[in-house]
Design a protein around this motif. Sequence first.
Motif, PDB file in Angstrom:
ATOM      1  N   GLU A   1     -17.243  30.448  24.525  1.00  0.00           N
ATOM      2  CA  GLU A   1     -17.607  28.633  24.357  1.00  0.00           C
ATOM      3  C   GLU A   1     -17.024  27.950  25.664  1.00  0.00           C
ATOM      4  OE1 GLU A   1     -18.914  27.189  21.924  1.00  0.00           O
ATOM      5  OE2 GLU A   1     -19.155  29.153  20.680  1.00  0.00           O
ATOM      6  N   GLY A   2     -17.754  28.773  26.907  1.00  0.00           N
ATOM      7  CA  GLY A   2     -17.395  28.017  28.139  1.00  0.00           C
ATOM      8  C   GLY A   2     -16.153  27.946  28.737  1.00  0.00           C
ATOM      9  N   GLU A   3     -14.984  28.760  27.929  1.00  0.00           N
ATOM     10  CA  GLU A   3     -13.727  28.954  28.753  1.00  0.00           C
ATOM     11  C   GLU A   3     -13.607  30.424  29.001  1.00  0.00           C
ATOM     12  OE1 GLU A   3     -11.101  26.696  28.828  1.00  0.00           O
ATOM     13  OE2 GLU A   3     -12.315  24.956  28.107  1.00  0.00           O
ATOM     14  N   LYS A   4     -12.624  30.724  29.969  1.00  0.00           N
ATOM     15  CA  LYS A   4     -12.366  32.091  30.205  1.00  0.00           C
ATOM     16  C   LYS A   4     -11.314  32.639  29.216  1.00  0.00           C
ATOM     17  CE  LYS A   4     -12.276  31.842  35.143  1.00  0.00           C
ATOM     18  NZ  LYS A   4     -11.481  31.831  36.303  1.00  0.00           N
ATOM     19  N   VAL A   5     -11.353  33.737  28.765  1.00  0.00           N
ATOM     20  CA  VAL A   5     -10.753  34.371  27.858  1.00  0.00           C
ATOM     21  C   VAL A   5     -10.176  35.898  28.008  1.00  0.00           C
ATOM     22  CG1 VAL A   5     -11.650  33.145  25.769  1.00  0.00           C
ATOM     23  CG2 VAL A   5     -12.752  35.259  26.472  1.00  0.00           C
ATOM     24  N   LEU A   6      -9.392  36.034  27.357  1.00  0.00           N
ATOM     25  CA  LEU A   6      -8.641  37.581  27.617  1.00  0.00           C
ATOM     26  C   LEU A   6      -8.703  37.754  26.256  1.00  0.00           C
ATOM     27  CD1 LEU A   6      -7.237  39.703  29.460  1.00  0.00           C
ATOM     28  CD2 LEU A   6      -5.191  38.943  28.666  1.00  0.00           C
ATOM     29  N   LEU A   7      -9.447  39.243  26.011  1.00  0.00           N
ATOM     30  CA  LEU A   7      -9.181  39.733  24.572  1.00  0.00           C
ATOM     31  C   LEU A   7      -8.267  40.900  24.730  1.00  0.00           C
ATOM     32  CD1 LEU A   7     -13.045  39.824  23.577  1.00  0.00           C
ATOM     33  CD2 LEU A   7     -11.514  37.916  23.109  1.00  0.00           C
ATOM     34  N   LEU A   8      -7.464  41.034  23.839  1.00  0.00           N
ATOM     35  CA  LEU A   8      -6.338  41.959  23.861  1.00  0.00           C
ATOM     36  C   LEU A   8      -6.075  42.497  22.568  1.00  0.00           C
ATOM     37  CD1 LEU A   8      -3.956  43.270  25.458  1.00  0.00           C
ATOM     38  CD2 LEU A   8      -2.541  41.358  24.821  1.00  0.00           C
TER      39      LEU A   8
ATOM     40  N   GLY B   1      -1.839  47.553  26.424  1.00  0.00           N
ATOM     41  CA  GLY B   1      -2.850  47.419  25.482  1.00  0.00           C
ATOM     42  C   GLY B   1      -4.200  47.676  26.214  1.00  0.00           C
ATOM     43  N   GLU B   2      -5.321  47.422  25.281  1.00  0.00           N
ATOM     44  CA  GLU B   2      -6.699  47.565  25.737  1.00  0.00           C
ATOM     45  C   GLU B   2      -7.284  46.068  25.844  1.00  0.00           C
ATOM     46  OE1 GLU B   2      -7.889  51.754  23.783  1.00  0.00           O
ATOM     47  OE2 GLU B   2      -8.980  50.036  22.977  1.00  0.00           O
ATOM     48  N   TYR B   3      -7.887  45.684  27.048  1.00  0.00           N
ATOM     49  CA  TYR B   3      -8.160  44.377  27.200  1.00  0.00           C
ATOM     50  C   TYR B   3      -9.695  44.304  27.851  1.00  0.00           C
ATOM     51  CZ  TYR B   3      -6.742  44.078  31.799  1.00  0.00           C
ATOM     52  OH  TYR B   3      -6.808  43.927  33.353  1.00  0.00           O
ATOM     53  N   GLY B   4     -10.119  43.051  27.769  1.00  0.00           N
ATOM     54  CA  GLY B   4     -11.338  42.535  28.576  1.00  0.00           C
ATOM     55  C   GLY B   4     -11.190  41.082  28.915  1.00  0.00           C
ATOM     56  N   ASN B   5     -11.967  40.852  30.007  1.00  0.00           N
ATOM     57  CA  ASN B   5     -12.054  39.293  30.170  1.00  0.00           C
ATOM     58  C   ASN B   5     -13.526  38.796  30.257  1.00  0.00           C
ATOM     59  OD1 ASN B   5      -9.677  40.329  31.888  1.00  0.00           O
ATOM     60  ND2 ASN B   5      -9.353  38.293  32.593  1.00  0.00           N
ATOM     61  N   GLY B   6     -13.607  37.499  29.800  1.00  0.00           N
ATOM     62  CA  GLY B   6     -15.026  37.022  29.844  1.00  0.00           C
ATOM     63  C   GLY B   6     -15.253  35.496  29.521  1.00  0.00           C
ATOM     64  N   ILE B   7     -16.278  35.090  28.955  1.00  0.00           N
ATOM     65  CA  ILE B   7     -16.236  33.786  28.771  1.00  0.00           C
ATOM     66  C   ILE B   7     -16.854  33.454  27.395  1.00  0.00           C
ATOM     67  CG2 ILE B   7     -17.793  31.368  29.207  1.00  0.00           C
ATOM     68  CD1 ILE B   7     -16.005  32.462  31.448  1.00  0.00           C
TER      69      ILE B   7
END
Length: 188
Positions: free
Chosen positions: A52-59, A44-50
Amino acid sequence: MFLVVGLGNPGKEYEKTRHNVGFNVIDLLSNKYNINLNRKKFRGEYGNGILEGEKVLLLKPQTYMNLSGESVNEAVNFYKIPNNKIIIIYDDISLDIGKIRIRPKGSAGGHNGIKSIISNLSSDQFIRIKVGVGGPNGDLVSHVLGRFQNKDKENIEKVFEVVLNAVETIIKHGVSEAMNRFNGVYID
């Protein structure tokens, strides 16, 4: 860490179709939170970030809809993400355009992408945000691979904003709060 997955099909011919509402929402989250989706892994295509103050991985799985679970499973296993921190966003033909429904678990309801995720995770215990795309007047495949027109196009843009708020609420306050706030909302 939360895993936020938008379901859809890769390729220009599927852009902005009803089946790709999950991809559209991930793109909006990516823009709003400045999370670049320029990495390729987990099929997939993804990115990591923050968010609402939480770490997220968008996929955005690039496996095509029916194999979405393979991509989700790879990301879950790599990052050891618990099922209660997986949020799946996808189209639902049983809901009118303008409605969303949030659930903490449940069946696939005939959606092949969700069937694949349930099969690959060996569980139906993950958060889902169903985005109403309306039912077909004719052929199902033509409907879900069709694009929104006129008023429906305007309404789905408004719905996407509600879905962004729902994702933020789930991450910040939990799925129950998001269900209470957004499950009865109808955008027209």
